[in-house]
Design a protein around this motif. Structure first.
Motif, mmCIF file in Angstrom:
data_model
loop_
_atom_site.group_PDB
_atom_site.id
_atom_site.type_symbol
_atom_site.label_atom_id
_atom_site.label_comp_id
_atom_site.label_asym_id
_atom_site.label_seq_id
_atom_site.Cartn_x
_atom_site.Cartn_y
_atom_site.Cartn_z
ATOM 1 N N GLN A 75 -18.785 0.426 50.964
ATOM 2 C CA GLN A 75 -19.071 -0.835 51.643
ATOM 3 C C GLN A 75 -17.831 -1.264 52.402
ATOM 4 O OE1 GLN A 75 -17.554 -4.329 50.008
ATOM 5 N NE2 GLN A 75 -18.999 -4.225 48.308
ATOM 6 N N ILE A 76 -17.854 -2.475 52.932
ATOM 7 C CA ILE A 76 -16.758 -2.976 53.751
ATOM 8 C C ILE A 76 -15.425 -2.914 53.021
ATOM 9 C CG2 ILE A 76 -15.830 -5.141 54.668
ATOM 10 C CD1 ILE A 76 -18.695 -5.759 55.678
ATOM 11 N N THR B 87 -28.735 -3.591 51.002
ATOM 12 C CA THR B 87 -29.111 -4.313 49.783
ATOM 13 C C THR B 87 -28.052 -5.322 49.351
ATOM 14 O OG1 THR B 87 -28.169 -2.558 48.395
ATOM 15 C CG2 THR B 87 -30.498 -2.373 48.963
ATOM 16 N N HIS B 88 -27.124 -5.639 50.251
ATOM 17 C CA HIS B 88 -25.996 -6.483 49.840
ATOM 18 C C HIS B 88 -25.500 -7.299 51.034
ATOM 19 C CE1 HIS B 88 -21.833 -6.540 47.576
ATOM 20 N NE2 HIS B 88 -22.271 -7.748 47.887
ATOM 21 N N GLY C 130 -25.182 2.887 49.568
ATOM 22 C CA GLY C 130 -24.196 2.114 50.308
ATOM 23 C C GLY C 130 -24.847 0.844 50.822
ATOM 24 N N SER C 131 -24.039 -0.169 51.091
ATOM 25 C CA SER C 131 -24.504 -1.402 51.725
ATOM 26 C C SER C 131 -23.290 -2.101 52.321
ATOM 27 C CB SER C 131 -25.246 -2.298 50.724
ATOM 28 O OG SER C 131 -26.563 -1.824 50.511
ATOM 29 N N THR C 132 -23.487 -3.233 52.999
ATOM 30 C CA THR C 132 -22.391 -3.799 53.759
ATOM 31 C C THR C 132 -21.499 -4.747 52.977
ATOM 32 O OG1 THR C 132 -23.665 -5.694 54.582
ATOM 33 C CG2 THR C 132 -23.732 -3.647 55.882
ATOM 34 N N ASP C 133 -22.069 -5.649 52.188
ATOM 35 C CA ASP C 133 -21.335 -6.786 51.619
ATOM 36 C C ASP C 133 -20.815 -7.692 52.725
ATOM 37 O OD1 ASP C 133 -20.267 -8.494 49.733
ATOM 38 O OD2 ASP C 133 -18.453 -7.326 49.402
ATOM 39 N N GLY D 295 -21.843 -0.180 54.659
ATOM 40 C CA GLY D 295 -22.535 1.076 54.678
ATOM 41 C C GLY D 295 -24.033 0.788 54.704
ATOM 42 N N LEU D 296 -24.808 1.839 54.429
ATOM 43 C CA LEU D 296 -26.266 1.738 54.407
ATOM 44 C C LEU D 296 -26.823 2.482 53.202
ATOM 45 C CD1 LEU D 296 -27.263 2.335 58.136
ATOM 46 C CD2 LEU D 296 -27.398 0.178 56.878
#
Length: 636
Positions: free
Chosen positions: A298-299, A60-61, A366-369, A423-424
């Protein structure tokens, strides 16, 4: 006889098709109400199930070249490439190498920064609207003249001063509508979901207060928006006003979620509003109305907890970023409890007691950015934070600054080798559509992983039996007599304690599982927020030691190799809170840990040879999942 039967079958199909067309169905066969026996039992047990029955995976990011801090520093891939990559296609990255996911994602939000949205593509195409602006032409000429870094520095100075030197709503609409059109073209209900969204990038005094804004709606509602930006305001409450106006004016639905409290220097979960006033019930209710979730990993570091805040948690020091904000102010210990999810969730319980509402009652995702347009979250397939640190960029991939030492020098700097491939977001839903995914987020039936696809599910109730964890109707039982992640559990029978059923399954192409843990938070009799970690289920025949600690699972990591000869593929856990006080509010979330695996640095070293990395480089790590909490409230 066969021919006669064939004719009758064809006749029946023709009749059914005609009926379907008459009733407005296309490509399907309708059954009239008269043919349905309402209330009848069905042989198939799945016809009447309504609870979420599958986990969908997404990011989502994700940023594309339409984010100025991506497009101005090397990212040439736009939203189309981002969606194609997420759907599983092979894509050539900006630096030149090809990239592909091991499996497609189920959903994606292209969340480009709203501040001067699409500036880099406008420069690349010599957009007439941009060239009509003196400052826009200045940036354009710097880039076209071969000095993109000077243009980027000039833009960054304007952003830091919150001065929009372009200030052209028509340009913003044009670039926003391109992203909307891209999402519409790649959205395929039931197969892949492209949700509309953007990032509001508030950074007062270089403190990270960024939010992702995600819509439930189709393009007809979100087109022609001017996304809210930090030029409009740095106060989240003003963003909420904008979101409320959107819903009022369009009939649509929207939510937001913050990220990277570890770079906020105590502002993310502060005890005061940005105007200096204390938190009150109106603030708490509005925050959770508009921001029901928090991006916990995230990252740019992991935000579950900090080792100094959780000294008895041996897994707390996971990619900890705790030197300062975005380069202008060092961290002090008093800031930490207002930056990490575990402690914020506990402090929220105290606020609930004191003001009558919980401002930090958020679920976890979670998400990546990632700023590469490539949603890569696996350690063995990590294309980095930005295009200038993609594979093949040499020493810059490890030494480039993520947090630039703007004022304070190296004490505050964070370099790219300290990032993690995270992340995811996992969402429990029944179908892969915008509506179903957004609704899962809204009810907080979602969870975070640090990059791998661990399946995890938890239910809390008052009378679950230990054997029910292993039943094939585990989920049906959980929904029938309990509540899932993200929900509330209210006062139970006299003398009862909450019972929890947890199931976890490893990533099918990933590492085995080490253990299941439950993290509990509560407020003690003295009014102090408390947290504790309980081991619930684990692999092998390990036994807790004298201090109650479970021995490590071990490690099979050898450079960039590991084997699944330790751990297990699936774990089931049953737990009754042994310290339950029915008079005290509490929250519970599940943390699932994989066995140790190589980090992206280990994979890089195996591919490129000796990298001569710093001593603190992480070469072995343990991916993990964090579920949204379940909250217990005494009254109800």
């Amino acid at each position: 006889m066969k021919n006669a039967q064939g004719f009758l079958i064809l006749a029946a199909l023709w009749t059914a098709t005609a009926l379907a067309q008459e009733q407005g169905y296309v490509g399907d066969v309708a059954i009239s109400e008269e043919d349905v026996k309402l209330g009848a039992r069905h042989y198939s047990p799945y016809l009447d199930q309504t609870y979420p029955n599958r986990v969908l995976w997404g990011d989502t990011h994700l940023h594309t070249s339409y984010s100025t801090d991506a497009g101005m520093i090397g990212n040439t891939l736009g939203p189309d490439e981002a969606f194609r990559f997420a759907r599983g296609e092979k894509v050539r990255a900006s630096v030149g190498d090809y990239a592909q996911l091991v499996r497609p994602l189920d959903f994606l939000v292209v969340a480009d920064h709203s501040e001067n949205l699409g500036l880099a593509p406008m420069i690349a195409e010599s957009n007439p609207g941009l060239l009509a602006n003196d400052w826009g032409r200045q940036l354009h000429d710097l880039v076209k003249g071969g000095d993109p870094i000077a243009a980027y520095v000039e833009w960054g100075a304007a952003l830091n001063s919150a001065t929009d030197r372009i200030n052209d709503d028509d340009l913003q609409r044009t670039m926003w509508n391109r992203i909307v059109d891209s999402a519409e073209s790649f959205n395929e209900p039931g197969v892949f979901t492209a949700l509309h969204g953007f990032e509001w990038s508030s950074g007062p005094d270089a403190n990270n207060l960024h939010r992702i804004v995600m819509f439930r709606d189709d393009g007809d509602k979100v087109e022609d928006l001017v996304p809210f930006s930090a030029y409009d305001s740095s106060d989240p409450e003003d963003l909420w006003d904008w979101m409320e106006a959107y819903e009022r004016n369009t009939g649509g639905k929207v939510m937001a979620f913050a990220h990277n409290g570890n770079l906020s220097n105590g502002l993310m979960f502060d005890d005061v509003r940005m105007n200096g006033e204390p938190l009150d019930i109106d603030y708490a209710e509005r925050r959770m109305r508009w921001e029901p979730l928090y991006e916990v990993t995230q990252i740019k570091g992991d935000g579950e907890t900090h080792p100094s805040l959780s000294p008895n948690d041996e897994f707390a020091d996971y990619y900890t970023w705790d030197r300062g904000n975005f380069g202008t102010k060092l961290k002090t210990p008093d800031m930490l409890p207002r930056e990490y999810a575990r402690q914020a969730l506990a402090r929220g319980l105290k606020y609930d007691e004191e003001i009558g509402a919980n401002p930090f009652k958020f679920g976890l995702i979670g998400s990546t950015d990632s700023h590469t347009s490539l949603a890569t979250s696996r350690e063995d397939n990590y294309f980095g934070k930005a295009s200038i640190v993609e594979p093949g960029t040499g020493e810059a991939r490890y030494e480039d600054f993520i947090v630039q030492p703007v004022i304070l020098g190296e004490d505050i700097a964070v370099r790219h080798y300290e990032t993690l491939a995270s992340g995811l977001a996992g969402a429990w839903a029944r179908e892969n559509t915008r509506e179903a995914i957004w609704d899962a987020f809204r009810r907080k039936e979602v969870y975070a992983t640090t990059g791998s696809r661990i399946t995890v599910r938890v239910f809390a109730g008052w009378d679950f039996g230990e054997d029910e964890v292993h039943r094939p109707d585990f989920a049906e039982t959980g929904y029938d007599r309990g509540v899932p992640m993200g929900a509330d559990l209210f006062k139970g029978p006299e003398g009862a304690a909450p019972t929890f059923m947890v199931r976890a399954l490893r990533d099918p192409v990933g590492a085995n599982l080490d253990r299941i843990q439950i993290v509990k938070g509560w407020v003690n009799a003295e009014g102090e927020p408390q947290t504790k970690v309980f081991d619930v289920s684990w692999s092998g025949d390990r036994e807790p030691g004298a201090e109650g600690k479970l021995p490590p699972v071990g490690s099979t990591v050898n450079g960039s190799d590991y084997t699944n000869t330790i751990g297990v593929a699936a774990l089931g856990g049953y737990w009754i809170d042994p310290e339950f006080d029915p008079s005290r509010r509490a929250y519970y979330y599940v943390r699932v840990l994989e066995i140790p695996t190589p980090s992206w640095l280990a994979y890089d070293e195996a591919f490129y040879g000796n990298l001569d990395l710093p001593d603190d480089a992480v070469m072995t790590q343990q991916d993990r999942a964090y579920t949204s909490p379940i909250w217990y409230t005494p009254q109800g």
